[in-house]
Design a protein around this motif. Structure first.
Motif, short mmCIF file in Angstrom:
data_model
loop_
_atom_site.label_atom_id
_atom_site.label_comp_id
_atom_site.label_asym_id
_atom_site.label_seq_id
_atom_site.Cartn_x
_atom_site.Cartn_y
_atom_site.Cartn_z
N VAL A 29 0.84 -1.20 0.00
CA VAL A 29 0.00 0.00 0.00
C VAL A 29 0.87 1.25 0.00
O VAL A 29 1.79 1.38 0.82
CB VAL A 29 -0.94 0.00 1.22
CG1 VAL A 29 -1.58 1.37 1.42
CG2 VAL A 29 -2.02 -1.06 1.04
N THR A 30 0.56 2.17 -0.90
CA THR A 30 1.30 3.44 -1.02
C THR A 30 0.31 4.59 -1.15
O THR A 30 -0.62 4.52 -1.94
CB THR A 30 2.22 3.42 -2.25
OG1 THR A 30 3.24 2.43 -2.08
CG2 THR A 30 2.89 4.78 -2.47
N PHE A 31 0.50 5.63 -0.32
CA PHE A 31 -0.30 6.86 -0.44
C PHE A 31 0.40 7.95 0.34
O PHE A 31 1.39 7.71 1.05
CB PHE A 31 -1.73 6.65 0.07
CG PHE A 31 -1.84 6.28 1.53
CD1 PHE A 31 -1.86 7.25 2.52
CD2 PHE A 31 -1.94 4.94 1.90
CE1 PHE A 31 -1.95 6.90 3.85
CE2 PHE A 31 -2.03 4.58 3.24
CZ PHE A 31 -2.04 5.57 4.22
N ASP A 32 -0.09 9.17 0.20
CA ASP A 32 0.44 10.27 1.01
C ASP A 32 -0.72 11.10 1.55
O ASP A 32 -1.82 11.09 1.01
CB ASP A 32 1.41 11.16 0.21
CG ASP A 32 0.77 11.76 -1.03
OD1 ASP A 32 -0.09 12.66 -0.87
OD2 ASP A 32 1.13 11.36 -2.15
N ILE A 33 -0.46 11.77 2.66
CA ILE A 33 -1.44 12.66 3.29
C ILE A 33 -0.85 14.06 3.30
O ILE A 33 0.23 14.28 3.85
CB ILE A 33 -1.76 12.21 4.73
CG1 ILE A 33 -2.14 10.73 4.77
CG2 ILE A 33 -2.89 13.07 5.31
CD1 ILE A 33 -2.32 10.20 6.17
#
Length: 329
Positions: free
Chosen positions: A40-44
């Protein structure tokens, strides 16, 4: 473009769910592993809300616990404000990072110690990190925090059982804010509350975000709440993100068949809005032995021959990323 404050990179978590060694020997069993989160890869971004949605067992809460540091990842990395939470070896470095990210749990009845008064609950993180010296200054800070979340400073003298569910969640929010975090993880923060007060808590969280500039990782089943709260949405299925992008884009024009089914069943934003509900066939497969290829293909109404053998990659499609062999057409 707003800079990201949290970067989650290729996060994985595998659990050993094998039977005890002696049982395996006697019964002829073998090792079994459950991939709760798989790449899982994401940014906030600063001052924004990123939502993770999906059915129970999709891996959302496992991701949340790894981001906040309650659960170590099997591999991958969580980077907070440019510093790796995963690879921070020194205790002092980890402590500085943990001050910056806090968590609000699903059940306000279970997350507050019934033996403590509210002022002790809210001040506990302040004392643990030794942020304020002097009882008078600590009491003043607790009173300010209670006022910020819509309670009275005198409520600090009461016990959790004297409050409603919504008020208890306000206390939990005050506790999370006591360390002035930059990121707050919201794990189903309103699902245990009465429908009549869910909107109050969500609006409070939005107001606090505007006031304090805090970022949220929002874990939820309630897609109407997700659309109301979020700037970006990631959709998870069996440990993987299958669609990710701007909240309006994903909610209004979903591309992945699973995302389409989720949002077709959500409450419409307007009473006059009409939509055809998509009913998915079958049950969610076991994460111990997920289907080959695209994990969603046994339930997908648009499955192609290649879906059963070839795993799709997250690729750009219509302003978001989608992991589906239907695209590009």
């Amino acid at each position: 473009m707003t800079a990201s404050f949290v970067d989650v990179r290729n996060l994985r978590r595998v659990f050993d769910v094998s039977k005890p060694w002696l049982n395996r020997v006697l019964e002829g069993g073998h090792l079994e592993f459950l991939k709760a989160v798989d790449g899982v890869t994401f940014d906030i971004r600063k001052g924004e809300t990123f939502a993770l949605v999906g059915e129970s067992g999709s891996g959302k809460t496992t991701v949340a616990r790894m981001v906040v540091g309650l659960l170590p990842p099997s591999s991958g990395e969580v980077i907070i404000d440019g510093v790796s939470m995963t690879n921070a070896r020194q205790a002092q470095a980890r402590q500085r990072l943990r001050r910056r990210i806090q968590m609000i749990f699903q059940d306000p009845y279970a997350s507050l110690n019934p033996r403590f008064r509210v002022d002790a609950i809210v001040s506990e993180p302040i004392r643990a990190f030794d942020l304020i010296q002097g009882e008078r200054d600590i009491r003043t800070r607790v009173g300010e925090l209670l006022s910020v979340v819509g309670l009275h400073p005198d409520d600090g003298l009461k016990y959790p059982h004297e409050f409603s569910g919504g008020q208890r969640q306000r206390i939990a929010i005050a506790r999370a804010l006591s360390l002035s975090p930059k990121v707050v993880v919201l794990d189903e923060p309103v699902s245990a509350l009465d429908v009549s007060i869910r909107a109050q808590i969500l609006n409070l969280l939005r107001d606090l975000q505007a006031q304090l500039g805090v970022s949220y990782l929002f874990i939820a089943h309630d897609l109407a709440a997700v659309a109301h709260m979020s700037h970006a949405i990631g959709v998870m299925y069996l440990g993987k993100i299958v669609e990710i992008g701007d909240a309006d884009t994903v909610a209004k024009t979903p591309k992945h068949p699973y995302t389409q089914a989720l949002f077709s069943a959500a409450l419409p934003s307007h009473p006059d809005e009409r939509r055809d509900e998509i009913i998915l066939a079958g049950e969610v497969p076991s994460p111990i032995a997920p289907p080959s290829g695209c994990h969603f293909h046994p339930r997908c109404p648009y499955a192609l021959p290649r879906c059963s053998s070839e795993e799709p990659k997250l690729l750009p499609e219509s302003g978001r990323l989608v992991a589906c062999h239907l695209y590009p057409k």
